[in-house]
Design a protein around this motif. Structure first.
Motif, PDB file in Angstrom:
ATOM      1  N   VAL A 158       0.613  -2.431 -21.415  1.00  0.00           N
ATOM      2  CA  VAL A 158       0.758  -3.180 -20.170  1.00  0.00           C
ATOM      3  C   VAL A 158       1.278  -2.224 -19.111  1.00  0.00           C
ATOM      4  N   ARG A 159       0.547  -2.141 -18.023  1.00  0.00           N
ATOM      5  CA  ARG A 159       0.911  -1.203 -16.962  1.00  0.00           C
ATOM      6  C   ARG A 159       0.976  -2.005 -15.671  1.00  0.00           C
ATOM      7  N   LYS A 160       2.092  -1.840 -14.944  1.00  0.00           N
ATOM      8  CA  LYS A 160       2.247  -2.574 -13.685  1.00  0.00           C
ATOM      9  C   LYS A 160       2.547  -1.602 -12.571  1.00  0.00           C
ATOM     10  N   THR A 161       2.094  -1.952 -11.378  1.00  0.00           N
ATOM     11  CA  THR A 161       2.489  -1.152 -10.229  1.00  0.00           C
ATOM     12  C   THR A 161       2.819  -2.095  -9.088  1.00  0.00           C
ATOM     13  N   THR A 162       3.711  -1.651  -8.215  1.00  0.00           N
ATOM     14  CA  THR A 162       4.073  -2.460  -7.060  1.00  0.00           C
ATOM     15  C   THR A 162       3.264  -1.964  -5.866  1.00  0.00           C
ATOM     16  N   LEU A 163       2.580  -2.878  -5.207  1.00  0.00           N
ATOM     17  CA  LEU A 163       1.758  -2.512  -4.058  1.00  0.00           C
ATOM     18  C   LEU A 163       2.583  -2.634  -2.783  1.00  0.00           C
ATOM     19  N   ASP A 164       2.086  -2.029  -1.722  1.00  0.00           N
ATOM     20  CA  ASP A 164       2.825  -2.058  -0.454  1.00  0.00           C
ATOM     21  C   ASP A 164       2.573  -3.333   0.337  1.00  0.00           C
TER      22      ASP A 164
END
Lengths: 328, 379
Positions: B179-185
């Motif tokens: 599971v990979r998450k990233t926070t967007l702008d």
């Protein structure tokens, strides 16, 4: 509205299908059963057209989707079949198909898989598709065609809507040949009789004279064998050099021949198939009688089924000839 | 069609779009690449019906038109032309394209463009914009654990979810889960949940440049996801179905935390793998906290009946109880290979509970989690 399926004959099946589509009931699996060359794949293709056509009434036959489907070039229509007639449809082909079906349609509304001659599918291949037949995801429609229902697993039968298609009537074949292929009435009528309502064969023999020649040879071989001793019969079989699909074709013609003999033996008024051999048919009918004709017909059917399985063509033909009655 | 392009631009474009050409196409036209003039440029498109790539190259268009030509042949030909201007002219009567370059004169037979599947164009004003570097990094860390072939096609895809300002990607093959998450702008309006084939994401990763801004859109029919960057469009079909509820697989608690240096751990695993190969890839990890409060150790071992055995002792900081657990060593190597972090954390419970691997000291916006099922081995 769904109205204009480009199918010759099979009016009841087409009407039933159109009614279902018009009421918004699209089944996800169909099994079209019937003899070879009566238009099963054409019917299947027209279902695919109806599902993906962008015009009204569907299928229009002119939009991009219809044209691509007619030329086997539509990205959402997959045609899966054994590599040759009489071959086997393999489990890998089913797996590859399932991979494609997992994707959503590329440009059409439905992904349609047409599995031709499904009686040639390995048992493993038939089992592999069960899951997809049971609950395909999304807009997927599977259309199976088959010549020999007995070679198809009951679990497949129970998961499909089945259409048992019959050969076309002689009149509708004649009409179609005259109307759509521009054949003269007389020639069309002879062809229609010879084809026994298998329009696909009639059209092929229009394009290729060899088809008619092949039929002529098949019938004369049969007649010759009826007047020969066992040893001579085996020599006849030995002299044949046919691949499996051609052997199956030949048996189809023999089947029509015995049907004619039986009709004549019981004095039926039904139209004969091999009208060009009427004289010799009458002779054979007088000699063998109804019971023997029926046995010969049944033996031919058994041979057809065995051959569509994995039987040896030569042995199969030899056994068949032993089972045929003798004229002298 | 009459158009002139520079050899190097054409070859660069073809090398990119040809990634979408399947060597065993389902339709004959799919082994071709589409050439079409568009707004004074030449558009190149290829598709295998799962992945479509289009690229626009600068060109001098004298007459509009389009045709498809065999992709492999066209690439082999153009890449061996001299780096000059190529003049192309299509004979629409026989769909043959004539190429003039330097002293070379070539005629190449094609298939009419009408037979080519429609390749949609991505929305260049899409609301979702992801920096190329971020997307590349995500794909490289999640695609490896998708199933190669599976009875359940959803597992060959990457579950992708846009929600709020978070982009989540997950993949699983029944033995492991990433599971990979990233926070967007920015905030994504409506939540979006799709499954993208892992195979096409891997191709996309290769095409994206770190400096690119990637515009992502999923048009309303939701059959496709479109990536637009620079003068390249990449479109992938989506997989039908629903992804398993992976949240439930992630262990809620753990009894042991083991802090390891990734590089050292990876090399120990690779040594064990040599011996684990003929033994179903089984390697055993013995986590030993020290009794005197100093650093503990992890013992990685594997044995082969024919070759022998191997044991590596590596230093580790361990909190919690000792444990002995067996894993498929390939799955450990896979994850240690894709991570770039110096340190990782291994969370374990008992020898029959899944283990969890997380990178340490990473930017909080880029979360990564790997769940790996243990192997049951008789003592």
């Amino acid at each position: 509205m769904y109205t204009t399926f480009p199918v010759i004959g099979h009016d009841w099946a087409v009407a039933q299908m159109q009614r279902a589509f018009n009421n918004g009931r699209v089944r996800h699996a169909f099994l079209l059963q019937g003899p070879a060359s009566i238009g099963k794949t054409t019917f299947a293709r027209s279902i695919a057209m109806a599902l993906n056509c962008t015009n009204e009434p569907k299928p229009c036959g002119e939009c991009r989707a219809c044209r691509l489907i007619a030329s086997n070039g539509h990205p959402d229509i997959a045609i899966v079949e054994a590599e040759r007639i009489g071959g086997t449809l393999k489990i890998n082909q089913i797996r590859e198909l399932q991979r494609q079906l997992a994707l959503r349609p590329y440009e059409g509304r439905y992904r349609v898989a047409i599995l031709r001659r499904f009686q040639e599918a390995q048992a493993a291949a038939q089992n592999a598709i069960l899951k997809t037949l049971e609950e395909p995801v999304g807009n997927v429609v599977l259309i199976l065609t088959a010549e020999e229902p007995s070679a198809i697993l009951p679990t497949i039968h129970s998961r499909c809507q089945i259409f048992n298609l019959r050969p076309l009537s002689i009149t509708s074949t004649t009409d179609a040949l005259e109307r759509s292929w521009g054949v003269e009435r007389d020639k069309a009528s002879v062809l229609a009789h010879l084809s026994a309502g298998r329009i696909g064969w009639a059209v092929r023999s229009l394009e290729d004279e060899k088809e008619l020649e092949f039929r002529q040879n098949a019938i004369s071989l049969l007649e010759q064998s009826l007047n020969s001793t066992r040893v001579q019969c085996f020599q006849l079989v030995d002299g044949l050099n046919l691949d499996k699909s051609r052997t199956l074709d030949m048996l189809d013609f023999w089947q029509t021949y015995w049907r004619d003999v039986m009709l004549l033996a019981v004095g039926s008024k039904a139209a004969l198939t091999n009208i060009d051999h009427e004289a010799s048919l009458i002779t054979v009918a007088q000699h063998v009688g109804q019971d023997d004709a029926q046995r010969a017909l049944e033996a031919t059917r058994t041979a057809l089924i065995q051959l569509s399985g994995n039987a040896n063509s030569r042995l199969c033909l030899e056994v068949l000839m032993l089972n045929y009655p003798k004229l002298n | 069609m009459r158009v002139s392009v520079l050899q190097e631009n054409l070859v660069r474009g073809l090398s990119i779009v040809n990634r979408a050409v399947n060597s065993r196409p389902t339709l004959p036209v799919l082994s071709n690449v589409l050439l079409a003039t568009e707004d004074g440029r030449l558009k190149l498109s290829a598709t295998d019906l799962e992945l479509s790539i289009s690229m626009w190259v600068g060109a001098k268009v004298e007459e509009d038109g389009s045709v498809t030509v065999p992709a492999r042949t066209f690439y082999d030909l153009t890449s061996n032309l001299s780096p000059e201007r190529i003049d192309m002219e299509l004979n629409t009567r026989n769909q043959t394209i004539n190429l003039q370059c330097g002293g070379t004169d070539t005629n190449l037979r094609g298939i009419p463009a009408e037979e080519f599947p429609l390749v949609p164009e991505a929305d260049p004003n899409a609301k979702i914009v992801i920096p190329g570097e971020v997307l590349k990094h995500m794909i490289s860390e999640v695609a490896f654990s998708a199933a190669r072939e599976d009875n359940r096609p959803v597992l060959t895809g990457i579950y992708t979810n846009f929600s709020g300002n978070t982009l989540t990607m997950a993949s699983a093959d029944g033995f492991r889960l990433t599971v990979r998450k990233t926070t967007l702008d920015f905030e994504v309006g409506e939540e979006l949940e799709i499954i993208i084939p892992a195979r096409t994401l891997v191709e996309i990763e290769k095409i994206i440049d770190d400096e690119d801004e990637v515009f992502v859109s999923v048009p309303d029919g939701r059959n496709q996801i479109m990536f637009h960057m620079g003068d390249i469009d990449v479109i992938s079909n989506l997989i039908e179905g629903s992804f398993p509820e992976y949240e439930r697989i992630i262990p809620a608690n753990h009894s042991t935390e083991t802090f390891l240096y990734r590089d050292e751990f990876l090399r120990a695993c690779k040594r064990s793998e040599i011996f684990a190969r003929d033994n179903s890839n089984i390697a055993r990890l013995r986590v030993e906290p020290s009794s005197d409060g100093g650093p503990g150790a992890v013992n990685v071992s594997a044995q082969s009946n024919e070759m022998g055995d191997n044991t590596s002792m590596i230093d580790a900081t361990i909190e919690g109880t000792g444990v002995e657990i067996s894993f498929n060593i390939r799955y450990l190597i896979d994850v240690l290979n894709v991570l770039r972090d110096d340190q990782i954390l291994l969370e374990t419970n008992t020898s029959s509970d899944p283990g969890v691997i997380r990178p340490l000291g990473r930017d909080e916006r880029e979360q990564f989690l790997y769940v790996i099922m243990p192997m049951q081995v008789g003592q």
